[in-house]
Design an enzyme around this catalytic site. Structure first.
Site, short mmCIF file in Angstrom:
data_model
loop_
_atom_site.label_atom_id
_atom_site.label_comp_id
_atom_site.label_asym_id
_atom_site.label_seq_id
_atom_site.Cartn_x
_atom_site.Cartn_y
_atom_site.Cartn_z
N GLN A 77 0.35 -1.44 0.21
CA GLN A 77 -0.06 0.15 0.23
C GLN A 77 0.73 1.33 -0.07
OE1 GLN A 77 -1.99 0.95 4.09
NE2 GLN A 77 -3.49 1.81 2.99
N GLY A 78 0.92 1.97 -0.96
CA GLY A 78 1.93 3.24 -0.99
C GLY A 78 0.95 4.84 -0.71
N TYR A 79 0.24 4.55 0.29
CA TYR A 79 0.22 6.42 0.78
C TYR A 79 0.84 6.82 1.07
CZ TYR A 79 -5.03 4.35 0.10
OH TYR A 79 -6.23 3.48 -0.33
N SER A 80 1.06 6.32 2.18
CA SER A 80 1.69 7.70 3.26
C SER A 80 3.27 8.09 2.87
CB SER A 80 2.50 7.18 4.94
OG SER A 80 1.24 6.19 5.43
N GLU A 131 -9.64 -1.46 5.50
CA GLU A 131 -7.96 -1.61 6.27
C GLU A 131 -8.64 -1.55 7.96
OE1 GLU A 131 -5.20 0.92 5.61
OE2 GLU A 131 -3.78 -0.01 6.78
N ASN A 159 -4.91 6.13 16.12
CA ASN A 159 -5.75 6.61 17.09
C ASN A 159 -6.13 7.83 17.43
OD1 ASN A 159 -5.75 3.98 16.75
ND2 ASN A 159 -4.94 3.09 19.07
N GLU A 160 -5.41 8.95 17.13
CA GLU A 160 -6.35 10.23 17.50
C GLU A 160 -6.54 10.61 15.95
OE1 GLU A 160 -2.81 9.39 18.15
OE2 GLU A 160 -2.75 9.62 20.27
C1 FAD Z 1 3.77 -0.26 11.57
C2 FAD Z 1 3.79 0.30 10.45
C3 FAD Z 1 3.42 0.04 9.19
C4 FAD Z 1 2.68 0.72 7.60
N1 FAD Z 1 2.09 0.52 6.80
C5 FAD Z 1 1.71 1.41 5.74
C6 FAD Z 1 1.49 1.02 4.23
O1 FAD Z 1 1.98 -0.50 3.74
N2 FAD Z 1 1.62 1.84 4.19
C7 FAD Z 1 1.25 2.89 3.70
O2 FAD Z 1 0.89 4.01 2.94
N3 FAD Z 1 1.15 3.39 5.42
C8 FAD Z 1 1.59 2.78 6.36
N4 FAD Z 1 1.61 2.97 7.26
C9 FAD Z 1 2.06 4.81 7.80
C10 FAD Z 1 0.63 5.26 8.71
O3 FAD Z 1 0.09 4.98 7.48
C11 FAD Z 1 1.27 6.00 9.43
O4 FAD Z 1 2.29 5.74 9.76
C12 FAD Z 1 0.19 6.43 9.93
O5 FAD Z 1 -0.40 7.48 8.86
C13 FAD Z 1 0.65 8.16 10.97
O6 FAD Z 1 1.09 8.98 9.80
P1 FAD Z 1 2.73 9.92 10.48
O7 FAD Z 1 3.20 8.30 11.10
O8 FAD Z 1 3.31 10.84 9.60
O9 FAD Z 1 2.57 10.89 11.51
P2 FAD Z 1 1.77 11.90 12.02
O10 FAD Z 1 0.94 12.58 10.73
O11 FAD Z 1 3.32 12.55 11.75
O12 FAD Z 1 1.69 11.77 13.46
C14 FAD Z 1 2.08 12.27 14.52
C15 FAD Z 1 1.62 12.31 15.64
O13 FAD Z 1 0.31 13.39 15.59
C16 FAD Z 1 -0.98 13.25 15.82
N5 FAD Z 1 -1.65 13.86 14.88
C17 FAD Z 1 -1.35 13.77 13.86
N6 FAD Z 1 -2.50 14.97 13.22
C18 FAD Z 1 -3.59 15.45 14.69
C19 FAD Z 1 -4.87 15.69 14.29
N7 FAD Z 1 -5.54 16.89 13.53
N8 FAD Z 1 -5.45 15.78 15.65
C20 FAD Z 1 -4.80 15.11 16.64
N9 FAD Z 1 -3.79 14.11 16.46
C21 FAD Z 1 -2.96 14.20 15.09
C22 FAD Z 1 -0.76 11.81 15.67
O14 FAD Z 1 -1.69 10.47 16.18
C23 FAD Z 1 0.46 10.97 15.73
O15 FAD Z 1 0.47 10.24 17.31
C24 FAD Z 1 2.77 2.33 8.67
C25 FAD Z 1 2.73 2.55 10.19
C26 FAD Z 1 3.16 1.69 10.33
C27 FAD Z 1 3.42 2.29 12.16
#
Ligand code: FAD
Length: 401
Positions: free
Chosen positions: A128-131, A246, A387-388
């Site tokens: 999955q290429g989202y992030s 998902e 979860n936030e």
């Molecule tokens: C084990 C694992 C597997 C993964 N696999 C994939 C994958 O296969 N493909 C893919 O695309 N992605 C994947 N991800 C990425 C995942 O979807 C992102 O890590 C996630 O969406 C959070 O984004 P971030 O890491 O950039 O954190 P950030 O967005 O930078 O967030 C940092 C912190 O700030 C909080 N925060 C941010 N915005 C808000 C808000 N508006 N309100 C309250 N709190 C907020 C967050 O909850 C978090 O605690 C994976 C992540 C993990 C840990």
């Protein structure tokens, strides 16, 4: 909660239980038991996928028209419970449970005819290429750019935290095709082959020592426009639909309960210096019981989500509640596991954790995965959308705040 099953459903349950008791080869069961990440060892998981495919049960949630068993909600739930109880390794969700429902809902007839059979048989492994490095929670700010060039898009940019990209044959991804208007309105959903020129997969090693995810770089990668799902700039609709799958569905609580029972057994077995066992400590016993109750509430939520899928075809925004509660309880269970094994949580034993190894672990074999699992479980509140963010979704879409 105890649901009284009809005779028919009891027979179904017995059929599933008997098959799983027989069909899982010892080394695959071992790989499932020692798994500390989302997906067990790749080779074991692939071999197991083939067995489940031959049985016709690789995609329990798929409708019959696409090769699924066509089970109703209750059968799917019973199957998921028996599956987790048997300790079978999870089949990678990116194909079967993520891009497949998105294709069924939004793909063209040609795309369904080509991709779905390959996903079902396990021929194609997906990622999955989202992030992206600058786009996680705020996914709509993604910058990976796809520029139209004749019949192709040309992609430049990068994706990060891409689980299983190092094993994947294909990726479904979100790319920016326009910067006009709202950020959500300029995103397109594309399918691509991982082996094509210009794609580099860079490993990221996680805290528990495992190589589970990666950063994927794109340099002038050409993807035919026929690989687009939905309309150009309407990828957000497909992406959101996929995320519901998902986050919702499945039966996670029974797997957590199996682990909690293992922890109970460990706490009853291991003697402390005064001859008592940990289970006799009031605080520990109370925490264990509290978690059992929490797990029951997760089971209720799972059943409500399954009912929602039966009613409307997708789990809806309430899937955020299931994702949040299930991962919170999962993290609490692995934390309790660390307390139960005390000093034995310290040794780092990655090789000893491989299925089929003859290396002797420090401590008992069942204990040595607990630390890596604890560390990996910290990711539960982040992956699939933190979860936030799930709480924000619930506040807005479920509670109307
Ligand atoms: C084990 C694992 C597997 C993964 N696999 C994939 C994958 O296969 N493909 C893919 O695309 N992605 C994947 N991800 C990425 C995942 O979807 C992102 O890590 C996630 O969406 C959070 O984004 P971030 O890491 O950039 O954190 P950030 O967005 O930078 O967030 C940092 C912190 O700030 C909080 N925060 C941010 N915005 C808000 C808000 N508006 N309100 C309250 N709190 C907020 C967050 O909850 C978090 O605690 C994976 C992540 C993990 C840990």
């Amino acid at each position: 909660m105890h649901i009284e099953l009809s005779r028919e459903l009891q027979n179904f349950q017995q059929e599933v239980r008997a098959f799983l008791a027989d069909a899982i080869p010892a080394e695959i069961r071992e790989a499932g038991r020692l798994c500390t990440t989302i997906i067990a060892e790749h080779e074991a998981t692939q071999a197991w996928h083939k067995i489940m495919y031959r049985q016709g049960w690789a995609a329990p949630n798929w409708p019959e028209e696409y090769g699924g068993p066509g089970w109703d909600v209750m059968r799917r739930y019973i199957f998921a419970q028996e599956y987790a109880r048997a300790g079978a390794p999870r089949l990678p969700p990116q194909g079967l449970a993520m891009v497949a429902p998105a294709l069924m809902g939004h793909g063209s007839d040609e795309q369904k005819a080509f991709y779905l059979p390959r996903i079902l048989s396990g021929e194609d492994v997906w990622c999955q290429g989202y992030s992206e490095p600058g786009a996680g929670s705020d996914l709509a700010s993604l910058q990976c750019r796809a520029v139209s060039d004749g019949d192709d898009y040309v992609i430049n940019g990068s994706k990060i935290w891409t689980t299983s990209a190092h094993h994947a044959d294909r990726m479904f991804c979100l790319v920016r095709t326009s910067t006009d208007g709202k950020p959500q309105a300029g995103i397109t959903f594309l399918l691509l082959e991982m082996g094509i020129p210009g794609i580099t997969v860079e490993p990221i090693h996680i805290l528990g020592g495992d190589h589970e995810f990666n950063q994927v770089h794109f340099s002038d990668v050409r993807v035919p426009k026929s690989n687009r799902v939905g309309a150009e700039n309407d990828g957000w609709t497909v992406a959101k639909y996929l995320l519901e799958f998902e986050r919702g569905g499945g039966a996670r609580a029974v797997g957590h309960r199996t682990r909690l029972n293992q922890i109970r057994a460990l706490a009853a077995e291991r003697r402390q210096s005064d001859g008592t066992c940990l289970l006799q400590e009031a605080d520990f016993a109370r925490e264990l019981s509290a978690l059992e109750i929490e797990l029951t509430t997760v089971e209720f939520t799972e059943q409500r989500t399954m009912a929602e899928i039966a009613k409307r075809g997708s789990p809806g925004a309430a899937s955020s509640m299931l994702k949040t509660r299930a991962t919170e309880v999962q993290m609490a269970v692995s934390e309790l596991g660390m307390r139960a094994i005390a000093y034995y949580a310290a040794p780092h034993q990655p090789e000893e954790r491989l299925a089929g190894t003859n290396l002797q672990p420090i401590g008992q074999r069942d204990e040595m995965s607990l630390t890596a699992r604890y560390l990996n479980d910290r990711a539960g509140s982040i992956y699939g959308g933190s979860n936030e963010i799930q709480r924000n979704i619930m506040a807005k879409l479920v509670l109307g705040m």
